[in-house]
Design an enzyme around this catalytic site. Sequence first.
Site, PDB file in Angstrom:
ATOM      1  N   TYR A 264       1.831 -80.142  45.283  1.00  5.88           N
ATOM      2  CA  TYR A 264       2.053 -78.762  44.864  1.00  5.88           C
ATOM      3  C   TYR A 264       2.835 -78.664  43.557  1.00  5.88           C
ATOM      4  O   TYR A 264       2.780 -77.653  42.877  1.00  5.88           O
ATOM      5  CB  TYR A 264       2.875 -78.021  45.930  1.00  5.88           C
ATOM      6  CG  TYR A 264       2.270 -77.908  47.289  1.00  5.88           C
ATOM      7  CD1 TYR A 264       1.066 -77.237  47.501  1.00  5.88           C
ATOM      8  CD2 TYR A 264       2.926 -78.428  48.401  1.00  5.88           C
ATOM      9  CE1 TYR A 264       0.537 -77.120  48.772  1.00  5.88           C
ATOM     10  CE2 TYR A 264       2.404 -78.301  49.680  1.00  5.88           C
ATOM     11  CZ  TYR A 264       1.209 -77.643  49.858  1.00  5.88           C
ATOM     12  OH  TYR A 264       0.692 -77.511  51.112  1.00  5.88           O
ATOM     13  N   THR A 300      -7.133 -80.738  47.377  1.00  6.27           N
ATOM     14  CA  THR A 300      -5.823 -80.162  47.115  1.00  6.27           C
ATOM     15  C   THR A 300      -4.948 -80.214  48.359  1.00  6.27           C
ATOM     16  O   THR A 300      -5.436 -80.323  49.485  1.00  6.27           O
ATOM     17  CB  THR A 300      -5.923 -78.688  46.693  1.00  6.27           C
ATOM     18  OG1 THR A 300      -6.253 -77.886  47.844  1.00  6.27           O
ATOM     19  CG2 THR A 300      -6.962 -78.486  45.610  1.00  6.27           C
ATOM     20  N   ASP A 301      -3.642 -80.113  48.157  1.00  2.19           N
ATOM     21  CA  ASP A 301      -2.752 -79.913  49.292  1.00  2.19           C
ATOM     22  C   ASP A 301      -3.034 -78.529  49.879  1.00  2.19           C
ATOM     23  O   ASP A 301      -3.702 -77.686  49.269  1.00  2.19           O
ATOM     24  CB  ASP A 301      -1.294 -80.060  48.853  1.00  2.19           C
ATOM     25  CG  ASP A 301      -0.411 -80.619  49.965  1.00  2.19           C
ATOM     26  OD1 ASP A 301      -0.725 -80.359  51.144  1.00  2.19           O
ATOM     27  OD2 ASP A 301       0.585 -81.282  49.661  1.00  2.19           O
ATOM     28  N   TRP A 302      -2.500 -78.295  51.051  1.00  2.00           N
ATOM     29  CA  TRP A 302      -2.909 -77.140  51.864  1.00  2.00           C
ATOM     30  C   TRP A 302      -2.310 -75.823  51.343  1.00  2.00           C
ATOM     31  O   TRP A 302      -1.115 -75.729  51.099  1.00  2.00           O
ATOM     32  CB  TRP A 302      -2.471 -77.371  53.303  1.00  2.00           C
ATOM     33  CG  TRP A 302      -3.475 -78.059  54.178  1.00  2.00           C
ATOM     34  CD1 TRP A 302      -3.770 -77.718  55.460  1.00  2.00           C
ATOM     35  CD2 TRP A 302      -4.317 -79.181  53.885  1.00  2.00           C
ATOM     36  NE1 TRP A 302      -4.746 -78.561  55.975  1.00  2.00           N
ATOM     37  CE2 TRP A 302      -5.100 -79.461  55.031  1.00  2.00           C
ATOM     38  CE3 TRP A 302      -4.511 -79.972  52.742  1.00  2.00           C
ATOM     39  CZ2 TRP A 302      -6.043 -80.494  55.089  1.00  2.00           C
ATOM     40  CZ3 TRP A 302      -5.442 -81.010  52.783  1.00  2.00           C
ATOM     41  CH2 TRP A 302      -6.190 -81.261  53.942  1.00  2.00           C
ATOM     42  N   LEU A 304      -3.337 -73.511  48.516  1.00  2.00           N
ATOM     43  CA  LEU A 304      -3.127 -73.184  47.103  1.00  2.00           C
ATOM     44  C   LEU A 304      -3.701 -71.838  46.693  1.00  2.00           C
ATOM     45  O   LEU A 304      -3.312 -71.292  45.663  1.00  2.00           O
ATOM     46  CB  LEU A 304      -3.758 -74.258  46.196  1.00  2.00           C
ATOM     47  CG  LEU A 304      -2.826 -75.349  45.674  1.00  2.00           C
ATOM     48  CD1 LEU A 304      -2.276 -76.165  46.814  1.00  2.00           C
ATOM     49  CD2 LEU A 304      -3.552 -76.247  44.679  1.00  2.00           C
TER      50      LEU A 304
END
Length: 581
Positions: A264, A300-302, A304
């Site tokens: 993030y 992606t990380d969770w 966004l």
Amino acid sequence: MHPYQDATRPVDERVEDLLARMTPEEKAGQLFHTILTMNPDGTPVTEADDSTSRFTTPELIAGRGLTHFNLLGSHGPREMATWHNAIQSTAAGTRLGIPVTLSTDPRHAFTDNIGASFNAGAFSAWPEALGLAAVRDPELVFRFADTVRREYLSVGFRTALHPQVDLATEPRWSRQSGTFGSDAGLSGELVAAYVRGLQGETLGPDSVAAMVKHFPGGGPQKDGEDPHFPHGKEQVYPGGLRDLHLEPFRAAIAAGCAQMMPYYGQPVGTDWEEVGFGFNKGVVTGLLREELGFTGIVCTDWGLLEDSVILGEPHEARAWGVEHLSVAERAAKALDAGVDQFGGEQCPEVIVELMASGRIPEARIDASVRRLLREKFLLGLFDERRYVDPDEAAETVGRADFAAAGAAAQRRSLTVLTDGPLPLSGRPRLYVEGVAPEVAAAYGEVVAAPEEADLALLRLRTPYEERPGRFESFFHSGSLAFDAPELDRVLALLATVPTVVCVNLERPAVLPEIADRAAALLADYGAGDDALLDVVFGRARPEGRLPFELPRSMAAVRAARPDVPNDTEDPVFPYGHGLEL
């Protein structure tokens, strides 16, 4: 039979045949890797719960075309396998029958953080990654990852949302327990072994795909705060060691890791655009794809894109640096940056709209879908690996030899900082805190008060600051020093009876007074009471060495540079310290 359904054809031919048959809506569904929950009895959730999803499981698969899911929560292995088969059956009944890829956060250790990992539960229990790093043995890491692979395969997990190879360079950062510590070279050796243990030499039907995180290294967070939250979004490099944080990722790519997750964090004071890494073209395309040559999936990380509700609390999207953009504009920027998939999101209509408007060419979506489908074919999900056997799952998860290997690793990872009277002998009178009396009773006579004891055994956790909010409370951040009341209580015990202290190092605790006055001081990174007592009584040999230094004061922590390993002045114990018994 269509060509993509023919297991005798080459994978690339099958991918192209399937891709040509997909509608824009079906393609868009592949770009989302969201969270699912399951009922305790192994049945899919058929009532929407806004705390995890706006849609039921059948709606997500059959209605919205999603086929990548991250299972939330701990359950029995037979139930997980049964649930996995049920959702695969739902997927098989869709127009093209694209199988589900099921993923999980780590679930083989002691940490329980809904945003990062689950405790082992039915799975074999090992030390945290920091504990594996303390042993410094790539072969142990390989055996661990191979055990994870076999247990995961039995219940249907095909993507591991790990390993985490950020460097633990900011002592206050909450995510250090999942790393291999502060040394880039060691982290590189261990991640290579980890990837080979999960995937094998090449990705195939017996592999679990490794999603390595968090690119380009989430350790150097300003003030040690975490970018899950707005006050922790800034990532800084005052020591100029940005390239050092890339070393473990280079090793992971060389080992063939299948997937990569950008963090993030929003870089500040660099030549990168000051936007979160998932939106950052210079990082994803320029650095990861072009410079480092990564050809796998970037997820992606969770969370966004859209604001969400977590544990009943509203949380804004981690769209750091692009907060002003709409959801569609954020998605377009991430796709332009080079990501293939959105973690924790479930809005494929946004991608369909971007294609329909011409903002994102369908060919760009095809490039990502091609990567995602190819992995499903390689993993055998279209063929022999679509379903699992619940009976085999119940026999495999937590199998006796797996559990024994994890227990042995716990003992090896324990780190002796000062040894004093260790190892103990005989059956002393023991006063215990933080240790189960029934476990201690196998080693000595448990007494009710320190004054009655020959020796006390005290287990402590690294201090942290209580934070508001249910979700943030799982991320242990802030001061590493014991507050005055707790320190006074501990020191009073140490003054009353010789005390063996063991501190769980999820972060580097500040404990100079305890180190000076404890009869012996040990560190653990996830170990049961029996593992600790076996070491204390000389029944097992500890091999751990500190995976980061232990600072002398919070002033030293605040003065250190967050991107520089082991940068505090005059640490109580340096990196690599550990005694043999």
